[in-house]
Design a protein around this motif. Structure first.
Motif, PDB file in Angstrom:
ATOM      1  N   GLY A 150     -13.642 -26.154 -15.550  1.00 60.50           N
ATOM      2  CA  GLY A 150     -13.231 -25.605 -16.833  1.00 60.50           C
ATOM      3  C   GLY A 150     -14.378 -25.081 -17.662  1.00 60.50           C
ATOM      4  O   GLY A 150     -14.162 -24.399 -18.662  1.00 60.50           O
ATOM      5  N   SER A 151     -15.604 -25.394 -17.272  1.00 59.63           N
ATOM      6  CA  SER A 151     -16.750 -24.908 -18.043  1.00 59.63           C
ATOM      7  C   SER A 151     -16.939 -23.408 -17.799  1.00 59.63           C
ATOM      8  O   SER A 151     -16.742 -22.923 -16.689  1.00 59.63           O
ATOM      9  CB  SER A 151     -18.006 -25.677 -17.601  1.00 59.63           C
ATOM     10  OG  SER A 151     -19.108 -24.826 -17.586  1.00 59.63           O
ATOM     11  N   PRO A 152     -17.288 -22.654 -18.841  1.00 59.04           N
ATOM     12  CA  PRO A 152     -17.473 -21.210 -18.649  1.00 59.04           C
ATOM     13  C   PRO A 152     -18.665 -20.887 -17.740  1.00 59.04           C
ATOM     14  O   PRO A 152     -18.808 -19.759 -17.294  1.00 59.04           O
ATOM     15  CB  PRO A 152     -17.722 -20.688 -20.070  1.00 59.04           C
ATOM     16  CG  PRO A 152     -18.167 -21.874 -20.849  1.00 59.04           C
ATOM     17  CD  PRO A 152     -17.494 -23.054 -20.239  1.00 59.04           C
ATOM     18  N   HIS A 153     -19.517 -21.883 -17.497  1.00 57.53           N
ATOM     19  CA  HIS A 153     -20.709 -21.624 -16.689  1.00 57.53           C
ATOM     20  C   HIS A 153     -20.388 -21.596 -15.203  1.00 57.53           C
ATOM     21  O   HIS A 153     -21.118 -21.041 -14.415  1.00 57.53           O
ATOM     22  CB  HIS A 153     -21.767 -22.691 -16.953  1.00 57.53           C
ATOM     23  CG  HIS A 153     -22.107 -22.821 -18.395  1.00 57.53           C
ATOM     24  ND1 HIS A 153     -22.638 -21.780 -19.100  1.00 57.53           N
ATOM     25  CD2 HIS A 153     -21.955 -23.843 -19.253  1.00 57.53           C
ATOM     26  CE1 HIS A 153     -22.811 -22.169 -20.355  1.00 57.53           C
ATOM     27  NE2 HIS A 153     -22.407 -23.403 -20.476  1.00 57.53           N
ATOM     28  N   PHE A 154     -19.285 -22.270 -14.814  1.00 55.42           N
ATOM     29  CA  PHE A 154     -19.024 -22.423 -13.377  1.00 55.42           C
ATOM     30  C   PHE A 154     -17.660 -21.870 -12.992  1.00 55.42           C
ATOM     31  O   PHE A 154     -16.751 -21.783 -13.807  1.00 55.42           O
ATOM     32  CB  PHE A 154     -19.102 -23.902 -12.993  1.00 55.42           C
ATOM     33  CG  PHE A 154     -20.435 -24.506 -13.287  1.00 55.42           C
ATOM     34  CD1 PHE A 154     -21.545 -24.104 -12.564  1.00 55.42           C
ATOM     35  CD2 PHE A 154     -20.600 -25.425 -14.303  1.00 55.42           C
ATOM     36  CE1 PHE A 154     -22.789 -24.640 -12.839  1.00 55.42           C
ATOM     37  CE2 PHE A 154     -21.850 -25.966 -14.584  1.00 55.42           C
ATOM     38  CZ  PHE A 154     -22.949 -25.564 -13.851  1.00 55.42           C
ATOM     39  N   HIS A 155     -17.585 -21.514 -11.747  1.00 57.33           N
ATOM     40  CA  HIS A 155     -16.350 -20.942 -11.231  1.00 57.33           C
ATOM     41  C   HIS A 155     -16.098 -21.588  -9.878  1.00 57.33           C
ATOM     42  O   HIS A 155     -16.927 -21.500  -8.973  1.00 57.33           O
ATOM     43  CB  HIS A 155     -16.542 -19.424 -11.121  1.00 57.33           C
ATOM     44  CG  HIS A 155     -15.565 -18.755 -10.234  1.00 57.33           C
ATOM     45  ND1 HIS A 155     -14.235 -18.695 -10.541  1.00 57.33           N
ATOM     46  CD2 HIS A 155     -15.725 -18.121  -9.053  1.00 57.33           C
ATOM     47  CE1 HIS A 155     -13.621 -18.054  -9.568  1.00 57.33           C
ATOM     48  NE2 HIS A 155     -14.491 -17.705  -8.655  1.00 57.33           N
ATOM     49  N   ARG A 156     -14.931 -22.264  -9.777  1.00 60.02           N
ATOM     50  CA  ARG A 156     -14.654 -23.021  -8.551  1.00 60.02           C
ATOM     51  C   ARG A 156     -14.187 -22.053  -7.480  1.00 60.02           C
ATOM     52  O   ARG A 156     -13.134 -21.438  -7.593  1.00 60.02           O
ATOM     53  CB  ARG A 156     -13.562 -24.026  -8.867  1.00 60.02           C
ATOM     54  CG  ARG A 156     -13.159 -24.895  -7.733  1.00 60.02           C
ATOM     55  CD  ARG A 156     -12.049 -25.782  -8.269  1.00 60.02           C
ATOM     56  NE  ARG A 156     -11.620 -26.786  -7.334  1.00 60.02           N
ATOM     57  CZ  ARG A 156     -10.771 -27.735  -7.700  1.00 60.02           C
ATOM     58  NH1 ARG A 156     -10.330 -27.789  -8.937  1.00 60.02           N
ATOM     59  NH2 ARG A 156     -10.373 -28.626  -6.814  1.00 60.02           N
ATOM     60  N   LEU A 157     -14.994 -21.901  -6.439  1.00 61.78           N
ATOM     61  CA  LEU A 157     -14.707 -20.875  -5.444  1.00 61.78           C
ATOM     62  C   LEU A 157     -13.921 -21.420  -4.270  1.00 61.78           C
ATOM     63  O   LEU A 157     -13.063 -20.750  -3.726  1.00 61.78           O
ATOM     64  CB  LEU A 157     -16.023 -20.268  -4.944  1.00 61.78           C
ATOM     65  CG  LEU A 157     -15.877 -19.042  -4.073  1.00 61.78           C
ATOM     66  CD1 LEU A 157     -15.671 -17.814  -4.940  1.00 61.78           C
ATOM     67  CD2 LEU A 157     -17.102 -18.859  -3.197  1.00 61.78           C
ATOM     68  N   ALA A 158     -14.250 -22.650  -3.861  1.00 61.47           N
ATOM     69  CA  ALA A 158     -13.617 -23.138  -2.642  1.00 61.47           C
ATOM     70  C   ALA A 158     -13.471 -24.654  -2.672  1.00 61.47           C
ATOM     71  O   ALA A 158     -14.239 -25.350  -3.337  1.00 61.47           O
ATOM     72  CB  ALA A 158     -14.445 -22.730  -1.429  1.00 61.47           C
ATOM     73  N   ASP A 159     -12.488 -25.144  -1.962  1.00 60.52           N
ATOM     74  CA  ASP A 159     -12.348 -26.574  -1.728  1.00 60.52           C
ATOM     75  C   ASP A 159     -12.575 -26.813  -0.244  1.00 60.52           C
ATOM     76  O   ASP A 159     -11.963 -26.149   0.590  1.00 60.52           O
ATOM     77  CB  ASP A 159     -10.936 -27.035  -2.109  1.00 60.52           C
ATOM     78  CG  ASP A 159     -10.791 -27.097  -3.601  1.00 60.52           C
ATOM     79  OD1 ASP A 159     -11.464 -27.940  -4.228  1.00 60.52           O
ATOM     80  OD2 ASP A 159     -10.020 -26.285  -4.160  1.00 60.52           O
TER      81      ASP A 159
END
Lengths: 376, 372
Positions: free
Chosen positions: B72-81
């Motif tokens: 949820g942080s604007p710094h990170f983007h969850r790309l894969a699990d």
């Protein structure tokens, strides 16, 4: 058969002429060897993001054993050079005058709160002008504080648990030395400059001096003129490149985990792109003033800022990220940082090399088209 | 009076030489605007939307909660699990993600049983600065998670807490630091190039000797050749300043007079160095080379991107010769810290000295280095 022999003869003549010109005006040799040497020395040592001995003001309003142990923790840290101040006002003045970079402030009720209620507060003020530096300094302060906290809890026999503990492992550069990633990147930035500078003025010079007409009345073809100009400068440029890689390995102790031959091949490709870019500028500009201007504008600053050498490309806004694809240094920075630090990661090396190859063909093709034999 | 007329005439001629050619007019106007906009957005140390992957072997709610906070942080983007250990290395190697967060199968159980739960974080350290910054953000997220967890479960929090307050740039935006720096960077580049070629071009064309036999005295030639550089620098500099304030919305807190005094001295020193290079150069190629040899180190060692205080002592002394170093302190001081004349005095005089020394040398070289 006959045509190719004539072509070879003309090409050899052209290469010989350019080589003689290089040898008689030593400024090209200076560009190829002395400049990377000086630049890499200066920047390899000068450009660093590792802060050490940050001047830090420590304000202790009521000194006692606890506050002494905390200031001692800062004193022992390699990152800080603490200075004691009696009042927060004096420390703030020092911060304004840039004498200290940050303030750690223990109010008079610090120990009381710590012992009695366990909710003591440590005030930290940082000079936030350089946001990056401020963030890194805040991280270091956090590190010192956490280490102290654990030690304190142990000596007091206090039960103190951290619910989740973060266990970071930094791959490829465990010691987090910024030099290890800056030097391979610097090589790309410096070599873009050198390559483009070497060739950006050579065709414009012939136009300005009027010797282009003299070349044109000879049977030499335009492609042969361009190749004849490229070959000697390629040799010079690769010499400079080799020297830089050598300095990275033996002077700055950057590990080379990938293959030396892959690095050499990518370097040669990149050098051709840089030379091709210079040649293109030279055929477009026709005057040395404009050629020089353009080559400074399109090489140094873009390679410095847009290549990902220091600023992370992924953090840039989308349209700017697209622009970075036009910067040849971007591909070489990715290759050289990977080959130096991570090893032979073929998907990265090959895809970026392919991009370089395409750029080379485009630059040389455009230069060839622009340089048709004609008198305007 | 007569001298003034001659100087004006020479300055006008110099301006005409630069501005009458369409291509050279273009290189003076278009690139700085484009560069300001592109670099203003590009030169950032902030982390936005940095891709990361998650390898979560835990089934509990706590692990999902922690991961949701990171994602949820604007710094990170969850790309894969991920669901295999083997998937981690290729993702990091190929730079598809900057970091992988790994939570073991006993994460939630450990947390419930009040043991230390461990969250492993694997970070690509190829850019060590980015790695450190990402780690810093993660530490903050985990610390917040810990505080909330402790509160919800009635555990004691840490006995002492840090309260960090950055001054002058409370939300730590790197653009507030970098964009004012670009003002200095671009004015320096433009002014140096304009002046570095001004004498060399005349030498190459053979018109410099003609200039020397006119009634113009060397000091007048010097002034006449400096004025266009300073004028162009002032105009471009002011334009870039306006963009900084109105386009990039960097707060201008200090005295504009102090800023312009700084800019004038800065331009004077840049022109001095440019003319000095130009009078040494015999050809334009050497002029450009000289300009490069001066520009590249003075930009990289000015504190524009990396702090001077991180450099080794010897290199710190070398930075004293770079006029950009002083101007960057002035412009950032005026913009962010609200500085005025008194606090900036120590930045003014070194630039004046650099300018004076170089102009004197250039004037001397005009007469003593005849073209050959």
């Amino acid at each position: 058969m006959k045509a190719s022999a004539g072509s070879r003869m003309r090409l050899c003549g052209m290469i010989r002429k350019e080589s003689l010109q290089i040898l008689r005006d030593p400024s090209s040799i200076a560009i190829a060897f002395v400049m990377p040497l000086v630049l890499l020395l200066l920047f390899g040592y000068g450009v660093s993001l590792d802060a050490k001995h940050i001047p830090l003001a420590i304000v202790v309003e009521q000194p006692d054993a606890t506050s002494t142990s905390l200031t001692g923790a800062f004193r022992r840290s390699d990152y800080f050079t603490p200075r004691n101040f009696d009042s927060i006002q004096a420390a703030q003045q020092a911060l304004d005058a840039h004498e200290v970079y940050g303030i750690v402030w223990l109010r008079s009720d610090f120990s009381r709160h710590l012992l009695a209620r366990g909710d003591a507060r440590i005030g930290v003020v940082l000079n936030g002008v350089d946001a990056n530096q401020a963030r890194i300094t805040a991280g270091y302060i956090q590190g010192v504080w956490q280490a102290w906290l654990l030690g304190y809890a142990q000596t007091q026999g206090v039960e103190f648990r951290v619910p989740v503990r973060l266990e970071p492992r930094i791959w490829f550069n465990a010691a987090v030395r910024s030099r290890d990633f800056l030097v391979p990147g610097l090589i790309a930035v410096i070599m873009t400059l050198i390559g483009a500078m070497l060739t950006s003025m050579v065709v414009a010079r012939e136009w300005e001096r009027g010797t282009m007409e003299a070349l044109m009345v000879t049977p030499i073809r335009i492609g042969e003129i361009l190749v004849g100009k490229l070959v000697p400068y390629f040799v010079l440029g690769m010499g400079g490149m080799l020297q830089s890689v050598g300095m990275a390995l033996w002077l700055f102790d950057v590990p080379l985990r990938g293959s030396f031959w892959a690095l050499s091949a990518a370097s040669a490709l990149f050098m051709m792109v840089a030379l091709g870019m210079g040649l293109l500028i030279s055929t477009v500009a026709r005057s040395q003033f404009v050629a020089g201007q353009i080559s400074i504008v399109v090489t140094f600053l873009p390679a410095f800022i847009l290549s990902g050498f220091i600023f992370q490309i992924g953090s840039m806004p989308e349209p700017i990220q697209l622009v970075t694809h036009l910067i040849p240094a971007r591909y070489f920075v990715a290759i050289s940082q990977t080959l130096f630090l991570a090893g032979n990661i073929w998907p990265i090396v090959l895809s970026n090399s392919a991009a370089l190859l395409v750029m080379m063909l485009i630059f040389l093709g455009l230069a060839r088209r622009n340089a048709r034999k004609r008198l305007d | 009076m007569e001298a003034l007329r001659r100087i004006v005439a020479l300055a006008a001629k110099e301006l005409l030489v630069i501005l009458k050619d369409k291509k050279s007019r273009f290189v003076l106007i278009a690139p700085p605007i484009v560069q300001l906009i592109v670099f203003g957005y590009a030169a950032t140390f902030d982390l936005n939307d940095i891709p990361f992957a998650v390898y979560n072997q835990d089934r509990g709610a706590a692990s999902r909660e922690l991961i949701a906070r990171v994602a949820g942080s604007p710094h990170f983007h969850r790309l894969a699990d991920l669901d295999h250990e083997q998937q981690i290395a290729p993702l990091l190697d190929n730079k598809e993600v900057l970091m992988v967060m790994r939570l073991g199968p006993r994460f939630s159980a450990d947390l419930q049983r009040k043991r230390n739960a461990q969250a492993q974080l694997l970070i690509d350290g190829r850019n060590s600065n980015t790695a450190l910054l990402a780690l810093g953000y993660l530490r903050t997220i985990v610390a917040d998670f810990n505080a909330d967890w402790a509160k919800q479960n009635g555990l004691p929090g840490p006995p002492a807490q840090l309260q960090v307050r950055p001054w002058f740039n409370a939300s730590l935006l790197s653009s507030w630091f970098v964009v004012p720096g670009i003002v200095g960077l671009l004015t320096l580049v433009i002014t140096t190039i304009v002046t570095a070629l001004s004498v060399a071009r005349e030498r190459e064309a053979g018109t410099f000797d003609q200039l020397l036999v006119t009634p113009l005295r060397p000091i007048e030639i010097l002034i006449g050749k400096s004025v266009p550089g300073i004028l162009i620098g002032l105009v471009e500099g002011s334009f870039i300043l306006l963009m900084t304030v109105y386009w990039f919305e960097v707060p201008l807190r200090g005295s504009i007079g102090a800023l312009y005094l700084g800019m004038s001295l800065f331009l004077l020193s840049a022109v001095g160095i440019g003319l000095m290079i130009s009078s040494l150069a015999v050809t334009q190629q050497q002029g450009i080379l000289g300009a490069f040899l001066f520009l590249v180190p003075s930009v990289l060692l000015s504190g524009f991107a990396t702090p001077i205080s991180n450099m080794p002592e010897v290199v710190q002394y070398i930075t004293l010769a770079s006029p950009l170093r002083y101007f960057l302190v002035i412009i950032r001081g005026v913009f962010l810290e609200g500085d005025s004349y008194a606090l900036l005095f120590d930045q003014y005089w070194p630039m004046a000295i650099i300018g004076a020394v170089n102009l004197t040398l250039a004037g001397w070289l005009f007469r003593h280095r005849m073209s050959y």
